[in-house]
Design an enzyme around this catalytic site. Sequence first.
Site, PDB file in Angstrom:
ATOM      1  CB  SER A 232      -0.528  -0.147   1.140  1.00 35.26           C
ATOM      2  OG  SER A 232      -0.476   0.627   2.351  1.00 35.26           O
ATOM      3  CG  ASP A 233       0.783   5.390  -0.985  1.00 32.36           C
ATOM      4  OD1 ASP A 233       1.732   5.962  -0.563  1.00 32.36           O
ATOM      5  OD2 ASP A 233       1.214   6.920  -2.004  1.00 32.36           O
ATOM      6  CD1 TRP A 234       4.292   4.936   5.095  1.00 33.67           C
ATOM      7  CD2 TRP A 234       4.184   3.817   3.529  1.00 33.67           C
ATOM      8  NE1 TRP A 234       5.600   3.555   4.612  1.00 33.67           N
ATOM      9  CE2 TRP A 234       5.688   3.330   3.854  1.00 33.67           C
ATOM     10  CE3 TRP A 234       4.252   2.960   1.828  1.00 33.67           C
ATOM     11  CZ2 TRP A 234       6.270   1.942   3.658  1.00 33.67           C
ATOM     12  CZ3 TRP A 234       5.274   2.023   1.743  1.00 33.67           C
ATOM     13  CH2 TRP A 234       6.220   1.787   2.120  1.00 33.67           C
TER      14      TRP A 234
END
Length: 747
Positions: A232-234
């Site tokens: 995931s993106d953060w």
Amino acid sequence: MTDVFDVERVLAELTLEEKAALTSGSDFWHTDSAQRLGVPAVMVTDGPHGLRKQATSADHLGLGDSVPATCFPPAAALGSTWDADLLRRVGAALGRETRANDVAVLLGPGINMKRSPLCGRNFEYLAEDPALAGELGAALVAGVQSEGVGTSLKHFAVNNQESDRMRVSAEVDERTLREIYFPAFERVVTEAQPWTVMCSYNRINGTYASQNHWLLTEVLRDEWGFEGLVVSDWGAVFDRVAALAAGLDLEMPATGGRTDAEVVAAVRTGELDEAVLDVAVRRVLTMIARALPALAEPGEIDHPAHHELAREAAAAGSVLLKNDGMLPLAAEDAARAVVIGEFARTPRYQGAGSSQVNPTRLDDALTALRTATGTELPFAAGFSVAGVAGSQDADDDALLAEAVEVARNAGTVLLFLGLPAPDESEGYDRTHLGLPANQIAVLRAVAAVNPRVAVVLSNGSAVTVEWQDDAAAVLECWLGGQAGGSAVADLLLGVRNPSGRLAETIPHRIEDTPAFGNFPGEAGQVRYGEGLLIGYRWYDTRLVDVAYPFGHGLSYTSFGYDDLTAEVTGTGADSSIRVSVTVTNTGQRAGAEVVQVYVGDPEAAVLRPVRELKGFAKVELAPGESTRVQIELTGRDLSYWHPALRRWVVGGGRTVIEAGASSRDIRAVAEVQVAGEEIVLPLDTESTFNEWLAHPAGAPVLTALLPEGMADSEMGAMLGDAPLRSLIGFGMIDPGPDGLPGLLARL
């Protein structure tokens, strides 16, 4: 860390709680570990154009300090090189620095399309065209991973704005996704197999990317054959259980065990099959195991060599937009030059946010020019710059007056303009396309007393150039990285010949841009109303005038194109075209030309852009030297995504092949005939009168029910777009006792 563990053995011995923990981070930058089974935590970190390994506090917006690393030019400049071999070398250098700093995965490159020049993160993306971004992105990934560490291809998918990025729904049709926003990702995945793909924050047609099974599993894995893990993106995971079921493998950063507990509970209640969790765990373990050999032997970094590579890349990515013969500067002109503009002394060399790199050194253009000329060239700041310490408190009127006096009796004025750092960053979009008013005022005042002005630009995305009539030359340097100052001196003085080409169109006005009126959206939605027509596809198809077209870039030499040939082989999906053209350096200096091949399909059954880039080659030629450039186009290059059949099809017919130096500088044209595949749309209850008549099996069935000549009559034309069910309902057609289902059954 030297022993690589057995992934399947470890997986079999993990507890449910350990499995859940391994599919999330242990902190901001590390995966979790299973120490009792010999599985260590490994580090992943930001850095599409340079390693950003934070030494102290961890954050995702570049606020904390990071260890020194080579700051290569960001993607805006690297994309403008049109040079896959150079990007592969830059990637290898990035890989060496990643490895030497005990980092397993470098989070990049970013290959999202530049849908609007206002996107705040455009400096981190390669191009407005998927063919260009795909080839360069694959080269970067291959280079980094050649050093035994991984990459994270991002942001998948349609992450084309910063406004409301964590929740906005990109409303976009499948054909546009398939032809514009997916192909670069597909090419990098199929050619370079990045270790990880990073999903974006946004929703796609209402579904978050992190929970989108069609995106992460059906397209990415089942169709493209992606073998790595999806991270995931953060902070992009909103429902960890749903994300795992959709195909997300690793949530970052850590959530303190909160979402781990949700996963454990979901498995125990039967909401989530443990076999689905096992698949994700296996992918995480495989990634960690792949990283261990390189991390065990980190090697050393040759920082001086990497700085020189950054200098080469910065020069190669700079684009000479305009030149009235002023550049390159002769020795006597260089000795009488003056330098104006705060950016010459205080370089703007990278964007803001998660990709900010702490450079190992930093070249400024003023020092580089003085060193190269052996002259203490006069300097005036000219204007204040927001974000530069002390500068924003200066008196702009006084700075302008000083600049005019310095320029008045100079032989040449080298004027450094650009966007202040606060104008473009991760986290928010730009609000305008223009340079600051105080900079334009300096240009006009200086040009009034000295017409020999060369403007050098520093910016991460396109800016309007309505002021360019006051400049004899304009050199677009984008953001040049830590060696950009020396690269500028090389170009101005003719040590290097400009060879960069625009990877994005420079428009006259924001009102001319494709997404105007549909960017950045409202009420949590952004409608991709321009569809396929982004970038040059929009400007060229709609005949919109631009300041500088996609692919444009001048040189200190000139090139001629001759004898374009296009040889077709195969039919349908197996079609291919071998395009060949002779390119000659017709000038007096050695230089590089970027040969661009565009394809047009004027007889297509669907809307297609007037031209689309399908291949390119960068060739170095000595004065008078010629070379034969050959580019192979595949059936996929000739295809479009059929919205009804939901697959790629080659329509065939007359096909236009263009070879040129930009999308509007076409030097040679050839037309060929391509044997397309037979396209038969399936008939259903919603099929129209015309669709029945066009169907090889449906036409005789329907014609038998019609009065003689009706199909070709005015009445038939009127009924053409009406669904057959409506005509049956009106009593205009009698399908018999079994109705429309009976007609369909007869097919």
